[in-house]
Design an enzyme around this catalytic site. Structure first.
Site, PDB file in Angstrom:
ATOM      1  N   LEU A  65      42.687  38.176  38.362  1.00 28.66           N
ATOM      2  CA  LEU A  65      42.158  37.269  39.376  1.00 28.66           C
ATOM      3  C   LEU A  65      41.294  38.085  40.322  1.00 28.66           C
ATOM      4  CD1 LEU A  65      45.366  35.227  40.362  1.00 28.66           C
ATOM      5  CD2 LEU A  65      43.529  34.498  38.823  1.00 28.66           C
ATOM      6  N   ASP A  66      40.221  37.489  40.826  1.00 27.68           N
ATOM      7  CA  ASP A  66      39.429  38.158  41.848  1.00 27.68           C
ATOM      8  C   ASP A  66      40.318  38.496  43.033  1.00 27.68           C
ATOM      9  OD1 ASP A  66      37.186  37.788  40.280  1.00 27.68           O
ATOM     10  OD2 ASP A  66      36.512  36.010  41.366  1.00 27.68           O
ATOM     11  N   MET A  67      39.958  39.554  43.748  1.00 27.08           N
ATOM     12  CA  MET A  67      40.734  39.959  44.912  1.00 27.08           C
ATOM     13  C   MET A  67      40.928  38.801  45.890  1.00 27.08           C
ATOM     14  SD  MET A  67      39.825  42.791  47.816  1.00 27.08           S
ATOM     15  CE  MET A  67      38.567  41.693  48.474  1.00 27.08           C
ATOM     16  N   THR A  69      40.983  35.658  45.308  1.00 23.93           N
ATOM     17  CA  THR A  69      41.690  34.518  44.714  1.00 23.93           C
ATOM     18  C   THR A  69      43.185  34.762  44.739  1.00 23.93           C
ATOM     19  OG1 THR A  69      39.822  34.127  43.225  1.00 23.93           O
ATOM     20  CG2 THR A  69      41.910  33.089  42.653  1.00 23.93           C
ATOM     21  N   ARG A 167      33.426  30.220  40.698  1.00 21.43           N
ATOM     22  CA  ARG A 167      32.657  30.382  41.934  1.00 21.43           C
ATOM     23  C   ARG A 167      31.172  30.089  41.706  1.00 21.43           C
ATOM     24  NH1 ARG A 167      35.015  36.196  43.788  1.00 21.43           N
ATOM     25  NH2 ARG A 167      33.705  35.824  45.646  1.00 21.43           N
TER      26      ARG A 167
END
Length: 221
Positions: A65-67, A69, A167
């Site tokens: 997961l993106d930081m 998120t 996104r």
């Protein structure tokens, strides 16, 4: 990592919230602001993966997961489980859903099916590129709308798993995710002080036990 060169990584502290655990798998609810895996610089090493390794030295992360998120993140506790889960992701046999707050009024359900590629001059930013991009598809469904703040709560289902896919896709249709410091034109207007994207559902067949697993985690927003 964010494009802002003045960014200082200050991940949230405290124990990770465990959503599911057995002999093969560990599934956590990653907080926003914590990297999934260590960054290149020493000050960016604190991550969900290193925290899990401290207790499970053989664990392997199965996706990221993106930081910015939050939400469901799965680890394999041993090599056989890692290989089996990798095959499931490759076969698109894992279903993931996200909850997001996006700018504007999303009136009806739909899909975004546009190819994505890395914007190399502005990494980690991704962009739509119809000639060189990789196929990418996201389904979206409106849940509620706050007219006062002009914000829609939506359910997002990624069919593919490209970097920053949700996104970029939401920005592409004119509904950027609130608080997104890369793709939202006014990210700091968000009252949450974070990006409003949360991995809320993960469903798959247990790779070792062959049982249906359905993990849910509600967002804080």
């Amino acid at each position: 990592m964010p494009l802002d060169k003045s960014f200082v990584y200050t991940p949230p502290q405290g124990a990770l919230k465990i959503l599911f655990e057995d002999d093969d798998l560990l599934i956590i609810d990653k907080p926003a602001g914590l990297l999934s895996v260590p960054g290149r610089l020493p000050e960016h090493h604190d991550s969900a993966y290193l925290r899990v390794l401290a207790q499970y030295p053989n664990a392997k992360i199965t996706h990221r997961l993106d930081m910015a998120t939050s939400g469901i993140l799965m680890f394999a506790k041993h090599r056989d489980a890692e290989v089996a889960i990798s095959k499931m992701f490759q076969a698109r046999a894992v279903s993931k859903q996200y909850i997001a707050l996006v700018q504007g009024h999303v009136i009806e359900s739909g899909s975004v099916d546009v190819p994505l590629i890395t914007d190399w001059e502005n990494r980690p930013r991704q962009m739509v590129h119809f000639e060189l991009g990789k196929p990418s598809k996201t389904l979206y469904q409106p849940l509620t709308y706050d007219a006062e703040d002009d914000i829609s709560r939506v359910l997002l289902t990624p069919i593919t798993g490209r970097s920053h896919q949700l996104r970029v896709h939401m920005m592409h249709i004119g509904h950027p995710i609130t608080g997104d410091q890369i793709y939202h034109p006014e990210p700091y207007k968000s009252q949450l002080k974070r990006m409003a994207l949360h991995a809320s559902s993960l469903s798959f067949q247990h790779p070792m036990l062959k049982q249906a697993i359905d993990i849910r985690a509600n967002p804080e927003f």
